[in-house]
Design a protein around this motif. Structure first.
Motif, PDB file in Angstrom:
ATOM      1  N   GLY A  50       2.564  -1.137  -6.804  1.00 21.99           N
ATOM      2  CA  GLY A  50       2.381  -1.189  -5.355  1.00 21.99           C
ATOM      3  C   GLY A  50       3.473  -0.456  -4.611  1.00 21.99           C
ATOM      4  N   ARG A  51       4.695  -0.598  -5.085  1.00 22.78           N
ATOM      5  CA  ARG A  51       5.818   0.090  -4.441  1.00 22.78           C
ATOM      6  C   ARG A  51       5.661   1.613  -4.538  1.00 22.78           C
ATOM      7  NH1 ARG A  51       9.290  -1.947  -7.369  1.00 22.78           N
ATOM      8  NH2 ARG A  51       9.741  -0.209  -8.767  1.00 22.78           N
ATOM      9  N   LEU A  92      -4.054   0.750  -1.600  1.00 27.52           N
ATOM     10  CA  LEU A  92      -3.702   0.378  -2.975  1.00 27.52           C
ATOM     11  C   LEU A  92      -2.296  -0.220  -3.048  1.00 27.52           C
ATOM     12  CD1 LEU A  92      -5.259   3.295  -5.069  1.00 27.52           C
ATOM     13  CD2 LEU A  92      -6.041   0.924  -4.893  1.00 27.52           C
ATOM     14  N   ALA A  93      -1.403   0.260  -2.194  1.00 28.13           N
ATOM     15  CA  ALA A  93      -0.061  -0.330  -2.155  1.00 28.13           C
ATOM     16  C   ALA A  93      -0.144  -1.805  -1.780  1.00 28.13           C
ATOM     17  CB  ALA A  93       0.817   0.417  -1.157  1.00 28.13           C
ATOM     18  N   TYR A  94      -0.901  -2.098  -0.716  1.00 29.12           N
ATOM     19  CA  TYR A  94      -1.052  -3.480  -0.266  1.00 29.12           C
ATOM     20  C   TYR A  94      -1.739  -4.322  -1.341  1.00 29.12           C
ATOM     21  CZ  TYR A  94      -2.637  -7.517   2.421  1.00 29.12           C
ATOM     22  OH  TYR A  94      -2.881  -8.800   2.853  1.00 29.12           O
ATOM     23  N   TYR A  95      -2.782  -3.760  -1.947  1.00 26.33           N
ATOM     24  CA  TYR A  95      -3.548  -4.491  -2.956  1.00 26.33           C
ATOM     25  C   TYR A  95      -2.658  -4.920  -4.127  1.00 26.33           C
ATOM     26  CZ  TYR A  95      -6.659  -5.291  -6.924  1.00 26.33           C
ATOM     27  OH  TYR A  95      -7.267  -5.833  -8.028  1.00 26.33           O
ATOM     28  N   TRP A  96      -1.921  -3.955  -4.718  1.00 27.28           N
ATOM     29  CA  TRP A  96      -1.133  -4.295  -5.901  1.00 27.28           C
ATOM     30  C   TRP A  96       0.042  -5.196  -5.560  1.00 27.28           C
ATOM     31  CZ3 TRP A  96      -3.239  -4.343 -10.276  1.00 27.28           C
ATOM     32  CH2 TRP A  96      -4.191  -3.383 -10.658  1.00 27.28           C
ATOM     33  N   LEU A  97       0.648  -4.987  -4.394  1.00 24.13           N
ATOM     34  CA  LEU A  97       1.723  -5.895  -3.997  1.00 24.13           C
ATOM     35  C   LEU A  97       1.181  -7.315  -3.800  1.00 24.13           C
ATOM     36  CD1 LEU A  97       3.631  -3.541  -1.563  1.00 24.13           C
ATOM     37  CD2 LEU A  97       4.584  -4.556  -3.638  1.00 24.13           C
ATOM     38  N   ARG A  98       0.008  -7.429  -3.223  1.00 24.23           N
ATOM     39  CA  ARG A  98      -0.587  -8.755  -3.016  1.00 24.23           C
ATOM     40  C   ARG A  98      -0.991  -9.382  -4.340  1.00 24.23           C
ATOM     41  NH1 ARG A  98      -5.081 -10.421   1.547  1.00 24.23           N
ATOM     42  NH2 ARG A  98      -5.850 -12.313   0.540  1.00 24.23           N
ATOM     43  N   ALA A 123       9.104  -8.078  -3.080  1.00 17.83           N
ATOM     44  CA  ALA A 123       7.707  -7.653  -3.094  1.00 17.83           C
ATOM     45  C   ALA A 123       6.969  -8.151  -1.849  1.00 17.83           C
ATOM     46  CB  ALA A 123       7.015  -8.161  -4.361  1.00 17.83           C
ATOM     47  N   HIS A 124       7.296  -9.363  -1.394  1.00 19.41           N
ATOM     48  CA  HIS A 124       6.651  -9.903  -0.192  1.00 19.41           C
ATOM     49  C   HIS A 124       7.059  -9.100   1.038  1.00 19.41           C
ATOM     50  CE1 HIS A 124       5.650 -12.820   3.010  1.00 19.41           C
ATOM     51  NE2 HIS A 124       4.703 -13.213   2.172  1.00 19.41           N
ATOM     52  N   ARG A 125       8.330  -8.759   1.123  1.00 21.47           N
ATOM     53  CA  ARG A 125       8.794  -7.945   2.257  1.00 21.47           C
ATOM     54  C   ARG A 125       8.131  -6.564   2.236  1.00 21.47           C
ATOM     55  NH1 ARG A 125      13.727 -10.350   0.701  1.00 21.47           N
ATOM     56  NH2 ARG A 125      14.366  -8.455  -0.388  1.00 21.47           N
ATOM     57  N   GLU A 126       8.001  -5.974   1.057  1.00 21.42           N
ATOM     58  CA  GLU A 126       7.349  -4.660   0.948  1.00 21.42           C
ATOM     59  C   GLU A 126       5.880  -4.754   1.336  1.00 21.42           C
ATOM     60  OE1 GLU A 126       8.204  -3.740  -3.101  1.00 21.42           O
ATOM     61  OE2 GLU A 126      10.115  -2.762  -2.656  1.00 21.42           O
ATOM     62  N   MET A 127       5.208  -5.823   0.918  1.00 18.23           N
ATOM     63  CA  MET A 127       3.803  -6.019   1.274  1.00 18.23           C
ATOM     64  C   MET A 127       3.652  -6.137   2.792  1.00 18.23           C
ATOM     65  SD  MET A 127       1.192  -9.052   0.037  1.00 18.23           S
ATOM     66  CE  MET A 127       1.963 -10.296   1.093  1.00 18.23           C
ATOM     67  N   GLU A 128       4.525  -6.919   3.421  1.00 20.11           N
ATOM     68  CA  GLU A 128       4.468  -7.072   4.883  1.00 20.11           C
ATOM     69  C   GLU A 128       4.739  -5.754   5.586  1.00 20.11           C
ATOM     70  OE1 GLU A 128       7.235 -10.298   5.604  1.00 20.11           O
ATOM     71  OE2 GLU A 128       5.557 -11.683   5.917  1.00 20.11           O
ATOM     72  N   ALA A 129       5.680  -4.949   5.050  1.00 12.42           N
ATOM     73  CA  ALA A 129       6.001  -3.660   5.666  1.00 12.42           C
ATOM     74  C   ALA A 129       4.813  -2.710   5.593  1.00 12.42           C
ATOM     75  CB  ALA A 129       7.224  -3.045   4.983  1.00 12.42           C
ATOM     76  N   VAL A 130       4.128  -2.706   4.438  1.00 10.32           N
ATOM     77  CA  VAL A 130       2.943  -1.859   4.291  1.00 10.32           C
ATOM     78  C   VAL A 130       1.860  -2.304   5.268  1.00 10.32           C
ATOM     79  CG1 VAL A 130       1.045  -1.236   2.737  1.00 10.32           C
ATOM     80  CG2 VAL A 130       3.396  -1.225   1.883  1.00 10.32           C
ATOM     81  N   PHE A 131       1.619  -3.618   5.331  1.00  8.32           N
ATOM     82  CA  PHE A 131       0.576  -4.132   6.225  1.00  8.32           C
ATOM     83  C   PHE A 131       0.891  -3.802   7.686  1.00  8.32           C
ATOM     84  CE2 PHE A 131      -1.790  -7.471   8.517  1.00  8.32           C
ATOM     85  CZ  PHE A 131      -3.044  -7.325   7.918  1.00  8.32           C
ATOM     86  N   ALA A 132       2.172  -3.865   8.058  1.00  9.97           N
ATOM     87  CA  ALA A 132       2.567  -3.614   9.452  1.00  9.97           C
ATOM     88  C   ALA A 132       2.283  -2.174   9.880  1.00  9.97           C
ATOM     89  CB  ALA A 132       4.045  -3.937   9.641  1.00  9.97           C
ATOM     90  N   ARG A 133       2.383  -1.240   8.948  1.00  3.77           N
ATOM     91  CA  ARG A 133       2.197   0.165   9.319  1.00  3.77           C
ATOM     92  C   ARG A 133       0.753   0.639   9.152  1.00  3.77           C
ATOM     93  NH1 ARG A 133       5.409   2.291   4.068  1.00  3.77           N
ATOM     94  NH2 ARG A 133       3.639   2.812   2.725  1.00  3.77           N
ATOM     95  N   MET A 134      -0.124  -0.234   8.638  1.00  2.00           N
ATOM     96  CA  MET A 134      -1.510   0.150   8.418  1.00  2.00           C
ATOM     97  C   MET A 134      -2.289   0.135   9.727  1.00  2.00           C
ATOM     98  SD  MET A 134      -2.153  -2.079   4.937  1.00  2.00           S
ATOM     99  CE  MET A 134      -3.864  -1.653   4.664  1.00  2.00           C
ATOM    100  N   SER A 135      -3.256   1.025   9.814  1.00  5.25           N
ATOM    101  CA  SER A 135      -4.171   1.003  10.952  1.00  5.25           C
ATOM    102  C   SER A 135      -5.159  -0.142  10.762  1.00  5.25           C
ATOM    103  CB  SER A 135      -4.941   2.325  11.032  1.00  5.25           C
ATOM    104  OG  SER A 135      -5.803   2.468   9.908  1.00  5.25           O
ATOM    105  N   GLU A 136      -5.888  -0.500  11.835  1.00  8.26           N
ATOM    106  CA  GLU A 136      -6.881  -1.570  11.724  1.00  8.26           C
ATOM    107  C   GLU A 136      -7.942  -1.214  10.683  1.00  8.26           C
ATOM    108  OE1 GLU A 136      -7.132  -4.647  12.870  1.00  8.26           O
ATOM    109  OE2 GLU A 136      -5.093  -4.377  13.641  1.00  8.26           O
TER     110      GLU A 136
END
Length: 442
Positions: A357-358, A372-378, A388-401
C-alpha cells in the motif's frame, strides 16, 4: 482454518487435559525440544494419562511406540495400541460415556487405530454432545469451521463454539478469539478477541496465552504492555509453545543486558534448528536490522528469508521485499520489492499489505494508484495511531470523491485474503526495540 481437534481426560482436580497436547509436551521433555531434557517430567505426564483408563493407557502406549519415547519406534505396534484404545472407547461410548464417545470420534478423524472417516468422527461427536460432552461441542464446532465430515458452515460452527465457551471450554474461547480477530462469521472486534483469549488463557490454554503475549506486545484489543506480554509468553513458552519461545527470545535478544541476549539467542537458535518458522522469521529480522549485541548479517538473513519463501511463508516474502526496498545486502530494486510485497500481501501478511500500500501511495516500484494504496493499507487492518493507519488516512484525505467511492467499492468487492492458517503474525522488529529497559525478567 486448520485448528486441532482434541481428545480429553479430566485430572484429579476435574480440569480438562488434551491428551495429545500432553503427549507432545512429554515428547518435548524427553527429547529436549524447546526446553531442557527432563525424563522425570516425561514420566509424570505419561503416568497421569496412563492411569485414567484402559483406553487412555493404550493411547499412551501407542504414542510412545509411534514416537520412540523410552522404547524403540514401531509405527505398526503403535497402530495396534491405537486399535486397542478404539475398542475400549467404543465399549465405553456404547454405554453412554460422553468423553469416550468424543475420544472415539477423534480416532476416526485422525485415522488412529481405525480407518479415517470424517463423517463417522462427526457422528461420534454428536453422540458425545447428546451424552453431555463439552469437548465434543468444541470438536464439532471445529468440524463445521473446516467442513470436516459435515458441510462447512461458519454460523453453525460459532453456535457450537459459543455453547462450549459458555460451559468454560478454553479451546472454544481461543477459537472464538481468533474468529473475532479475523472477522470471520462475526464482525471484527479485537477487543472482544482479547477478552476471549484472556478467558481461555486464565483457564490454562497455551495458544491463548501466546495470543495475549502478541496482543499486549502490539496493543491489539488492549493497551500495549510489554511486561505483561513477556509474562504471557513465558507461560506459553514453559509449555513448549514454539511461537511464544520465538517471541520471548526476541524480547531478550533486544535487551542491552548481555546475559539476556545470550539467553534469547540460544532459545532462538534451538527453535530455528528445530525448523520452527516463527523462530526463523524472528532470527531473520535480527540479522537484517541488528540488535545491541549482534550486528546485521545480510547474507545470512537472505538465506533464511529465501528458505521461508520456499516454504510459502508470507513473512519471508515480506522481509525479502524489505531488503530490496532498502538495499540491504542486495541492490535497491523497487520493482522486485513490490513483487515480494505483493506475494506476501496476497497470502494475508499484514506487513506485506502495508508495504505494498505504501508503494502504491508514492508510485515507487508500481504505478501510483490511490485506490490500490488505500485498499492494501486497509487490508493490513492497522491499529489506530500506527504508521500504516496514518498512511491510510493520508491517502484517503487526498482522494477525490470519485476515488473514495471507487476505493470503497473495491474493498467491498475484494474482501482480501485470509490470514494464513491459525495463529498470529510474529511481532514486529520495532516492538522489541521499545520499552526494553526494566521489563525483562531473567
Amino acid at each position: 482454518m486448520d485448528r486441532a481437534l482434541k481428545m480429553v481426560y479430566y485430572d484429579d482436580a476435574k480440569v480438562e487435559k488434551d491428551i495429545f497436547a500432553q503427549l507432545l509436551l512429554a515428547q518435548k521433555h524427553f527429547q529436549g525440544i524447546g526446553m531442557p531434557r527432563d525424563e522425570s517430567a516425561t514420566r509424570r505426564i505419561l503416568d497421569q494419562i496412563h492411569r485414567q483408563s484402559r483406553a487412555c493407557a493404550a493411547i499412551c502406549y501407542g504414542y510412545m511406540r509411534s514416537k520412540g519415547i523410552g522404547v524403540s519406534e514401531d509405527l505398526g505396534e503403535g497402530q495396534q495400541w491405537y486399535r486397542e484404545a478404539a475398542y475400549w472407547f467404543n465399549e465405553e461410548a456404547s454405554s453412554g460415556e460422553s468423553n469416550s464417545a468424543n475420544n472415539l470420534g477423534y480416532l476416526y478423524a485422525k485415522g488412529l487405530g481405525v480407518e479415517e472417516n470424517p463423517q463417522t468422527a462427526a457422528h461420534w461427536f454428536e453422540e458425545a454432545i447428546e451424552a453431555g460432552s463439552v469437548a465434543a461441542l468444541y470438536n464439532l464446532g471445529v468440524c463445521y469451521l473446516n467442513g470436516w465430515g459435515v458441510p462447512q458452515d461458519d454460523e453453525t460452527a460459532i453456535e457450537y463454539l459459543n455453547r462450549a465457551s459458555d460451559l468454560n471450554d478454553p479451546s472454544a474461547a481461543s477459537v472464538l478469539a481468533y474468529l473475532y480477530l479475523e472477522g470471520r462469521g462475526v464482525d471484527r472486534d479485537p477487543a472482544k478477541s482479547f477478552e476471549f483469549n484472556m478467558r481461555a488463557a486464565r483457564a490454562g490454554n497455551v495458544e491463548a496465552a501466546s495470543a495475549l503475549g502478541y496482543a499486549l506486545g502490539v496493543g491489539l484489543g488492549a493497551e500495549r504492555n510489554v511486561a505483561e506480554s513477556i509474562s504471557w509468553f513465558e507461560m506459553a513458552a514453559s509449555e513448549g509453545d514454539t511461537y511464544a519461545q520465538a517471541n520471548l527470545a526476541m524480547y531478550f535478544c533486544h535487551s542491552s543486558d548481555l546475559k539476556l541476549f545470550n539467553r534469547g539467542w540460544t532459545m532462538l537458535s534451538h527453535a530455528v534448528d528445530q525448523g520452527d518458522v516463527s523462530a526463523k522469521y524472528q532470527m531473520t529480522q535480527i540479522l537484517i536490522f541488528g540488535v545491541p549485541h549482534r550486528e546485521p548479517d545480510y547474507a545470512a538473513a537472505l538465506d533464511i528469508a529465501m528458505d521461508l519463501a520456499e516454504l510459502g511463508h508470507p513473512g519471508g516474502y515480506h522481509l525479502i521485499g524489505v531488503m530490496y526496498e532498502h538495499g540491504l545486502g542486495v541492490p535497491v530494486d523497487m520493482g522486485r520489492s513490490a513483487t515480494w510485497f505483493e506475494r506476501a500481501a496476497r497470502k494475508g501478511s499484514a506487513n506485506g499489505q502495508a508495504g505494498l500500500g505504501r508503494l502504491y501511495a508514492i508510485g515507487n516500484g508500481v504505478e501510483q494508484d490511490n485506490v490500490l494504496a488505500y485498499y492494501w493499507l486497509r487490508m493490513s487492518a492497522p491499529a489506530q495511531g500506527s504508521q500504516a493507519h496514518r498512511e491510510m488516512e493520508a491517502v484517503f484525505a487526498r482522494m477525490s470523491e470519485k476515488e473514495r467511492r471507487a476505493a470503497e467499492k473495491y474493498v467491498a468487492d475484494h474482501p482480501g485474503p485470509k490470514r494464513g492458517g491459525f495463529g498470529l503474525k510474529p511481532l514486529e522488529n520495532s516492538v522489541f526495540k521499545q520499552d526494553n529497559h526494566g521489563t525483562h525478567r531473567a
